[in-house]
Design a protein around this motif. Structure first.
Motif, PDB file in Angstrom:
ATOM      1  N   UNK A  27      -4.426   0.870   1.465  1.00 54.35           N
ATOM      2  CA  UNK A  27      -5.875   0.663   1.530  1.00 54.35           C
ATOM      3  C   UNK A  27      -6.198  -0.587   2.346  1.00 54.35           C
ATOM      4  N   UNK A  28      -5.448  -1.650   2.118  1.00 53.61           N
ATOM      5  CA  UNK A  28      -5.666  -2.871   2.899  1.00 53.61           C
ATOM      6  C   UNK A  28      -5.419  -2.614   4.382  1.00 53.61           C
ATOM      7  N   UNK A  29      -4.343  -1.889   4.684  1.00 52.88           N
ATOM      8  CA  UNK A  29      -4.018  -1.605   6.082  1.00 52.88           C
ATOM      9  C   UNK A  29      -5.099  -0.749   6.737  1.00 52.88           C
ATOM     10  N   UNK A  41       6.215  -6.119   3.540  1.00 52.87           N
ATOM     11  CA  UNK A  41       6.585  -6.770   4.802  1.00 52.87           C
ATOM     12  C   UNK A  41       7.232  -5.857   5.838  1.00 52.87           C
ATOM     13  N   UNK A  42       7.751  -4.705   5.417  1.00 56.88           N
ATOM     14  CA  UNK A  42       8.402  -3.804   6.364  1.00 56.88           C
ATOM     15  C   UNK A  42       7.475  -2.684   6.859  1.00 56.88           C
ATOM     16  N   UNK A  43       6.188  -2.854   6.708  1.00 54.96           N
ATOM     17  CA  UNK A  43       5.195  -1.859   7.130  1.00 54.96           C
ATOM     18  C   UNK A  43       4.964  -2.024   8.637  1.00 54.96           C
ATOM     19  N   UNK A  44       5.750  -1.270   9.411  1.00 59.80           N
ATOM     20  CA  UNK A  44       5.789  -1.450  10.868  1.00 59.80           C
ATOM     21  C   UNK A  44       4.434  -1.250  11.532  1.00 59.80           C
ATOM     22  N   UNK A  45       3.707  -0.234  11.128  1.00 60.61           N
ATOM     23  CA  UNK A  45       2.405   0.020  11.745  1.00 60.61           C
ATOM     24  C   UNK A  45       1.437  -1.136  11.525  1.00 60.61           C
ATOM     25  N   UNK A  46       1.524  -1.751  10.374  1.00 56.16           N
ATOM     26  CA  UNK A  46       0.667  -2.910  10.102  1.00 56.16           C
ATOM     27  C   UNK A  46       1.027  -4.057  11.038  1.00 56.16           C
TER      28      UNK A  46
END
Length: 86
Positions: free
Chosen positions: A13-15, A42-47
């Motif tokens: 939701x934040x992303x 921390x590993x959310x590449x698209x973010x």
């Protein structure tokens, strides 16, 4: 504010809100929301990728490049279609 209370611990939701702010050209808000998402995942590449794009818009090219380097190796695992990122 009420929406933020509901999604404060939801990384996706934040992303999504951060990407929405990016598309509205609200660079600072986008950076804040996406950074909050990355604190949770921390590993959310698209973010990392969208954070890099927003950072470029405010002229922080060094940090933007750092974020792109984090995201790029994981591009094949992204939920979003690469063609829709730009």
């Amino acid at each position: 504010k009420e929406i933020m209370d509901l999604v404060n611990d939801s990384v996706y939701a934040l992303a999504v809100m951060g990407v929405t702010e990016y598309k509205l050209k609200h660079w600072e808000q986008s950076i804040e929301l996406i950074s909050d998402a990355l604190k949770l995942k921390p590993d959310f590449a698209e973010a990392h990728w969208y954070l890099s794009l927003a950072l470029e818009k405010i002229g922080d090219f060094r940090e933007a490049d750092k974020q792109k380097k984090i995201a790029k190796p994981f591009q094949n695992t992204w939920i979003l279609d690469e063609n829709k990122i730009y």
